[in-house]
Design a protein around this motif. Structure first.
Motif, PDB file in Angstrom:
ATOM      1  N   ALA A 162      28.982 -24.793   0.956  1.00 45.64           N
ATOM      2  CA  ALA A 162      29.862 -24.183   1.028  1.00 45.64           C
ATOM      3  C   ALA A 162      31.161 -24.810   0.486  1.00 45.64           C
ATOM      4  N   SER A 163      31.345 -25.718   1.098  1.00 45.09           N
ATOM      5  CA  SER A 163      32.310 -26.925   0.285  1.00 45.09           C
ATOM      6  C   SER A 163      33.823 -25.621   0.846  1.00 45.09           C
ATOM      7  N   HIS A 174      34.170 -22.848   1.412  1.00 49.73           N
ATOM      8  CA  HIS A 174      34.042 -21.348   1.485  1.00 49.73           C
ATOM      9  C   HIS A 174      33.055 -20.350   2.738  1.00 49.73           C
ATOM     10  N   PRO A 213      30.400 -17.911  -0.235  1.00 49.51           N
ATOM     11  CA  PRO A 213      29.886 -18.795  -2.159  1.00 49.51           C
ATOM     12  C   PRO A 213      29.303 -18.270  -2.612  1.00 49.51           C
ATOM     13  N   HIS A 224      29.721 -14.427  -4.325  1.00 47.60           N
ATOM     14  CA  HIS A 224      29.903 -13.944  -6.320  1.00 47.60           C
ATOM     15  C   HIS A 224      28.945 -14.271  -6.488  1.00 47.60           C
ATOM     16  N   PRO A 252      31.419 -20.973  -6.730  1.00 40.73           N
ATOM     17  CA  PRO A 252      31.743 -20.154  -6.562  1.00 40.73           C
ATOM     18  C   PRO A 252      33.254 -19.495  -7.493  1.00 40.73           C
ATOM     19  N   CYS A 274      35.862 -18.267  -6.985  1.00 41.86           N
ATOM     20  CA  CYS A 274      37.330 -18.553  -6.789  1.00 41.86           C
ATOM     21  C   CYS A 274      37.726 -19.870  -5.659  1.00 41.86           C
ATOM     22  N   SER A 275      37.996 -20.213  -4.906  1.00 36.83           N
ATOM     23  CA  SER A 275      38.519 -21.768  -3.970  1.00 36.83           C
ATOM     24  C   SER A 275      38.289 -21.268  -2.946  1.00 36.83           C
ATOM     25  N   PRO A 276      38.510 -21.782  -1.542  1.00 38.36           N
ATOM     26  CA  PRO A 276      38.044 -21.226  -0.045  1.00 38.36           C
ATOM     27  C   PRO A 276      39.716 -20.691  -0.144  1.00 38.36           C
ATOM     28  N   PHE A 315      39.408 -17.143  -1.863  1.00 36.20           N
ATOM     29  CA  PHE A 315      39.211 -16.550  -1.205  1.00 36.20           C
ATOM     30  C   PHE A 315      39.190 -15.345   0.299  1.00 36.20           C
ATOM     31  N   GLU A 316      39.913 -16.046   0.816  1.00 31.97           N
ATOM     32  CA  GLU A 316      40.896 -16.275   1.893  1.00 31.97           C
ATOM     33  C   GLU A 316      42.288 -15.194   1.655  1.00 31.97           C
ATOM     34  N   CYS A 368      39.889 -12.164  -5.707  1.00 36.01           N
ATOM     35  CA  CYS A 368      40.234 -13.290  -6.400  1.00 36.01           C
ATOM     36  C   CYS A 368      39.590 -13.569  -7.336  1.00 36.01           C
TER      37      CYS A 368
END
Length: 347
Positions: free
Chosen positions: A155-156, A158, A161, A164, A330, A332-334, A337-338, A344
């Motif tokens: 998930a890195s 996110h 993820p 998406h 994904p 969007c980046s985390p 997305f937040e 996003c």
């Protein structure tokens, strides 16, 4: 929403639940998506409005206000018949109660004795049947944990993820879950052979019945049939047509885990992002996995070669599922997305 009024929060829901024909004016948006990604966000600006459509809607609303409400006769349920018939809701409740009765009769009085199978020792084993169910449940929990760990590792940071690309994520997660479960059961089988299959069928039917009955008790009859129909099919289907029961058991997954519906549920706050996809899928798939175990256990053993192919197939399923997760990017980046949630994707 006319099928599942309990699952939606809009103002027309109480009317449809009481047999009053109601309309929900809602626009999916201008983004070409199943949901309007600007909805309830800073991007929902007047420039996005189609003024002619807004005026037309206003004229229709004015005409509706000037018209007396349609006659109704208490609690109703919508059916997609030729004239959009609203029938008394008690007919739905009676029909679902009959399904519960069918399952109970099949479990207790069927020729194969499904309830008895839960308490009966196998002729080929000296261990109680509960140990087999517990071993299967342990393998299943391990498979869910394994799938969840790898889901979060890719998930890195996110939170979700998979939202998406929900269809891709569902396929990958299902492959990992089934593959890991198959490998776990193969390891357990080397310690003690598996025996019997009827208990898994009974477990699937009872699980679906309990969920459907609970929904019926809390007043969600429009949702209960999703579990009660598979329960009845699993309980009464002949063993030679077990594959039909497997397909029927997947009805809750097909209804609840629809990829676009998952996105809308998350967008509207119904689906908590803290819940991993592996856990959600694992919970909903319990009846399907149990029915599948019954189908597989009643088949003729395939010998050492079949066991080898099964193990290799399960391992390959895990590898392919993990490849789905590893190659997913994904939209969007985390951080984005937040801030913007699914919006996003359009920022």
């Amino acid at each position: 929403s006319r099928w599942w009024p309990q699952a939606e929060r809009s103002d027309h829901g109480p009317f449809t639940r009481h047999g009053v024909r109601a309309v929900h004016f809602y626009n999916r948006g201008n983004d070409g998506d199943w949901i309007d990604l600007a909805y309830h966000s800073a991007r929902d600006v007047p420039a996005r409005l189609h003024r002619d459509s807004l005026a037309e809607t206003a004229r229709l609303l004015r005409a509706l206000v000037a018209t007396s409400p349609p006659a109704h006769s208490g609690d109703g349920f919508w059916l997609p018949l030729a004239r959009n018939t609203v029938v008394p809701r008690w007919t739905l409740i009676v029909g679902e109660s009959v399904l519960i009765l069918v399952v109970l009769v099949a479990l207790v009085l069927s020729r194969e004795g499904l309830v008895a199978a839960l308490a009966r020792r196998s002729q080929r084993a000296t261990t109680p049947p509960a140990s087999g169910l517990l071993a299967g449940a342990g393998c299943y929990v391990l498979a869910i944990v394994f799938s969840t760990v790898f889901e979060r590792s890719f998930a890195s940071g996110h939170p979700a993820p998979w939202l998406h690309e929900p269809l891709r994520a569902l396929v990958g997660t299902m492959l990992v879950l089934l593959g890991a479960l198959g490998l776990a059961t193969r390891v357990a089988a080397r310690i003690r052979p598996w025996c019997g299959g009827q208990r898994y069928r009974a477990l699937a039917a009872i699980t679906c019945t309990l969920i459907g009955a609970a929904l019926l008790v809390v007043g969600a009859a429009e949702l209960a049939w999703v579990w009660l129909v598979p329960a009845a099919v699993i309980a009464v289907i002949p063993a030679r047509a077990a594959v039909i029961a497997v397909l029927a058991s997947a009805l809750p997954i097909a209804c609840v885990m629809n990829p676009w519906q998952l996105r809308e549920a998350a967008w509207n706050g119904f689906l908590p992002l803290s819940l991993p996809l592996s856990v959600l899928l694992g919970i909903l798939a319990v009846p399907t996995i149990a029915t599948l175990a019954w189908w597989l256990r009643r088949r003729t053993p395939s010998g050492p070669l079949g066991t080898l192919v099964l193990g290799m197939g399960c391992g390959l399923a895990v590898i392919i599922g993990l490849a789905f997760a590893a190659t997913s990017r994904p939209a969007c980046s985390p951080a984005k997305f937040e801030t913007f949630h699914l919006a996003c994707e359009r920022v």
